[in-house]
Design a protein around this motif. Structure first.
Motif, PDB file in Angstrom:
ATOM      1  N   GLN A  66       0.791  -1.224   0.000  1.00  0.00           N
ATOM      2  CA  GLN A  66       0.000   0.000   0.000  1.00  0.00           C
ATOM      3  C   GLN A  66       0.830   1.284   0.000  1.00  0.00           C
ATOM      4  N   TYR A  67       2.107   1.191   0.369  1.00  0.00           N
ATOM      5  CA  TYR A  67       2.887   2.407   0.586  1.00  0.00           C
ATOM      6  C   TYR A  67       4.256   2.311  -0.083  1.00  0.00           C
ATOM      7  N   ARG A  68       4.733   3.458  -0.561  1.00  0.00           N
ATOM      8  CA  ARG A  68       6.079   3.538  -1.130  1.00  0.00           C
ATOM      9  C   ARG A  68       7.118   3.891  -0.069  1.00  0.00           C
ATOM     10  N   GLN A  69       6.699   4.610   0.959  1.00  0.00           N
ATOM     11  CA  GLN A  69       7.651   5.075   1.957  1.00  0.00           C
ATOM     12  C   GLN A  69       6.989   5.116   3.323  1.00  0.00           C
ATOM     13  N   ALA A  70       7.771   4.786   4.344  1.00  0.00           N
ATOM     14  CA  ALA A  70       7.373   4.986   5.732  1.00  0.00           C
ATOM     15  C   ALA A  70       8.415   5.881   6.386  1.00  0.00           C
ATOM     16  N   ILE A  71       7.955   6.926   7.078  1.00  0.00           N
ATOM     17  CA  ILE A  71       8.842   7.800   7.831  1.00  0.00           C
ATOM     18  C   ILE A  71       8.608   7.515   9.308  1.00  0.00           C
ATOM     19  N   THR A  92      12.397   5.368   6.257  1.00  0.00           N
ATOM     20  CA  THR A  92      13.238   6.519   6.564  1.00  0.00           C
ATOM     21  C   THR A  92      13.218   6.834   8.054  1.00  0.00           C
ATOM     22  N   GLY A  93      14.371   7.167   8.592  1.00  0.00           N
ATOM     23  CA  GLY A  93      14.436   7.578   9.996  1.00  0.00           C
ATOM     24  C   GLY A  93      15.862   7.894  10.398  1.00  0.00           C
ATOM     25  N   PHE A  94      16.008   8.457  11.585  1.00  0.00           N
ATOM     26  CA  PHE A  94      17.339   8.743  12.109  1.00  0.00           C
ATOM     27  C   PHE A  94      17.971   7.467  12.658  1.00  0.00           C
ATOM     28  N   VAL A  95      19.281   7.389  12.581  1.00  0.00           N
ATOM     29  CA  VAL A  95      20.007   6.225  13.083  1.00  0.00           C
ATOM     30  C   VAL A  95      20.024   6.280  14.605  1.00  0.00           C
ATOM     31  N   ARG A  96      19.331   5.355  15.210  1.00  0.00           N
ATOM     32  CA  ARG A  96      19.319   5.229  16.674  1.00  0.00           C
ATOM     33  C   ARG A  96      19.122   3.757  16.999  1.00  0.00           C
ATOM     34  N   GLU A  97      19.603   3.347  18.139  1.00  0.00           N
ATOM     35  CA  GLU A  97      19.380   1.986  18.642  1.00  0.00           C
ATOM     36  C   GLU A  97      19.678   0.919  17.588  1.00  0.00           C
ATOM     37  N   LEU A  98      20.745   1.112  16.823  1.00  0.00           N
ATOM     38  CA  LEU A  98      21.180   0.096  15.851  1.00  0.00           C
ATOM     39  C   LEU A  98      20.050  -0.291  14.899  1.00  0.00           C
ATOM     40  N   ASP A 105      16.739   3.859   4.748  1.00  0.00           N
ATOM     41  CA  ASP A 105      17.019   5.249   4.363  1.00  0.00           C
ATOM     42  C   ASP A 105      17.345   5.990   5.651  1.00  0.00           C
ATOM     43  N   THR A 106      18.575   5.801   6.131  1.00  0.00           N
ATOM     44  CA  THR A 106      18.946   6.312   7.449  1.00  0.00           C
ATOM     45  C   THR A 106      19.603   7.680   7.339  1.00  0.00           C
ATOM     46  N   ARG A 107      19.353   8.505   8.330  1.00  0.00           N
ATOM     47  CA  ARG A 107      19.899   9.858   8.390  1.00  0.00           C
ATOM     48  C   ARG A 107      20.657  10.029   9.709  1.00  0.00           C
ATOM     49  N   ARG A 108      21.702  10.820   9.664  1.00  0.00           N
ATOM     50  CA  ARG A 108      22.427  11.191  10.868  1.00  0.00           C
ATOM     51  C   ARG A 108      21.792  12.441  11.459  1.00  0.00           C
ATOM     52  N   ARG A 120      13.557  18.437  13.222  1.00  0.00           N
ATOM     53  CA  ARG A 120      14.006  17.059  13.030  1.00  0.00           C
ATOM     54  C   ARG A 120      12.962  16.253  12.265  1.00  0.00           C
ATOM     55  N   PHE A 121      11.695  16.452  12.605  1.00  0.00           N
ATOM     56  CA  PHE A 121      10.644  15.753  11.876  1.00  0.00           C
ATOM     57  C   PHE A 121      10.619  16.188  10.414  1.00  0.00           C
ATOM     58  N   ALA A 122      10.666  17.502  10.183  1.00  0.00           N
ATOM     59  CA  ALA A 122      10.565  18.009   8.813  1.00  0.00           C
ATOM     60  C   ALA A 122      11.737  17.551   7.961  1.00  0.00           C
ATOM     61  N   ALA A 123      12.922  17.452   8.554  1.00  0.00           N
ATOM     62  CA  ALA A 123      14.105  17.048   7.793  1.00  0.00           C
ATOM     63  C   ALA A 123      13.948  15.660   7.191  1.00  0.00           C
ATOM     64  N   LEU A 124      13.164  14.799   7.834  1.00  0.00           N
ATOM     65  CA  LEU A 124      12.968  13.454   7.317  1.00  0.00           C
ATOM     66  C   LEU A 124      12.078  13.421   6.080  1.00  0.00           C
TER      67      LEU A 124
END
Length: 321
Positions: A66-71, A92-98, A105-108, A120-124
């Motif tokens: 149903q979806y192309r992307q999950a944030i 997509t999300g920030f790199v945390r907890e391994l 699609d990980t972001r620092r 932080r939310f908008a940057a994703l």
């Protein structure tokens, strides 16, 4: 939850504009219903901190295809499992907890470059390194018919007199709660000018609202525990002025564009400020604050006790002018 609205607005600017569903706890539905970008709210019936692997698998399977992307906005590993089980192509999300593997699609997260939650939310929702828009103010919609229904259900009239809403609770703890006698002084000031004063909060806030009302000579309408979140939004939308601790209802008032005076104690207004041109933040900026503690570790709570009602009244007068 209020802070996700600018992210949704950014996503809707894509071409073609995507359909956006939000998986979140059921209590958030009234807020999501006031965000024009949301197609569907999907309830997440898993308590905070619970692993619940089988339940996450059960929730993820019907979402496949149903979806192309999950944030993924929460920072935990388990919060990324449902998009994984749903086999969503881009997660997509920030790199945390391994979270390598569960996210692809990980972001620092550069906390200095993105000090605020809303940033932080908008940057994703942007490509990595893309500049953020200058306007990230959350906006909630107000339904006049729903507001009228809420006022009628509670026996209130928001038209005959101007309305002051006091949000006296703060779920985090006493170090974020302005003293009851200070709230009461503000209530008495506006009552003397012919205003109505409504006290909002959850059932847990009832002792605090009762203390404010008693100190204000029982001149307020105490609504603690008498409204759901949607009704609280409607009452805030009907207000001519809101005075609030740093709380969820403070962010609702800012997103609804109401004149707002926000009182900060142990928390940092630089991290989660009310993002509105019609908001004024008051903080004494003492050497010991922000401490981020639930209770004052020094026992004096000067960050709130010494923030006088006269300062709030002056900020309110500036807003109303």
């Amino acid at each position: 939850m209020v802070m996700i609205e600018p992210l949704l607005a950014l996503l809707k600017q894509r071409r073609p504009a995507p359909a956006i569903d939000v998986l979140a706890p059921a209590w958030s539905r009234p807020l999501l219903a006031r965000m024009a970008q949301v197609r569907h709210a999907i309830d997440l019936p898993i308590g905070h901190g619970a692993l619940a692997l089988a339940e996450r698998w059960r929730l993820g399977r019907p979402l496949r295809g149903q979806y192309r992307q999950a944030i993924v906005l929460p920072g935990s590993w388990k919060s990324a499992l449902i998009p994984l089980f749903a086999r969503i192509r881009t997660r997509t999300g920030f790199v945390r907890e391994l979270r390598y593997g569960v996210l692809n699609d990980t972001r620092r997260l550069d906390k200095r470059a993105l000090p605020m939650t809303v940033q932080r939310f908008a940057a994703l929702g942007l490509d990595p390194g893309a500049p953020l828009p200058t306007d990230l103010r959350p906006r909630l919609q107000c339904d006049p018919a729903a507001m009228a229904g809420t006022l009628a259900a509670l026996g209130l009239d928001g038209r005959a007199q101007r309305v002051l809403v006091l949000c006296v609770g703060a779920e985090y703890g006493p170090a974020k709660r302005w003293p009851a006698q200070h709230f009461a002084a503000v209530a008495r000031h506006y009552r003397a000018q012919g205003w109505q004063v409504w006290l909002l909060g959850s059932a847990k806030d009832a002792p605090a609202t009762a203390a404010v009302n008693a100190a204000a000579d029982d001149g307020c309408v105490d609504l603690a525990g008498r409204t759901n979140l949607g009704q609280a939004c409607d009452l805030i939308a009907a207000a001519d002025l809101v005075v609030s601790n740093d709380s969820g209802l403070m962010h609702v008032a800012a997103a609804l564009g109401r004149p707002l005076v926000a009182v900060y104690g142990s928390s940092d207004p630089g991290f989660t400020p009310p993002l509105s041109d019609r908001a004024r933040v008051l903080s004494l900026d003492l050497p010991c604050s922000p401490c981020f503690e639930r209770e004052c570790p020094l026992g004096h709570l000067r960050c709130l006790n010494d923030l006088a009602p006269a300062q709030v009244l002056a900020a309110a007068a500036e807003l109303l002018a």
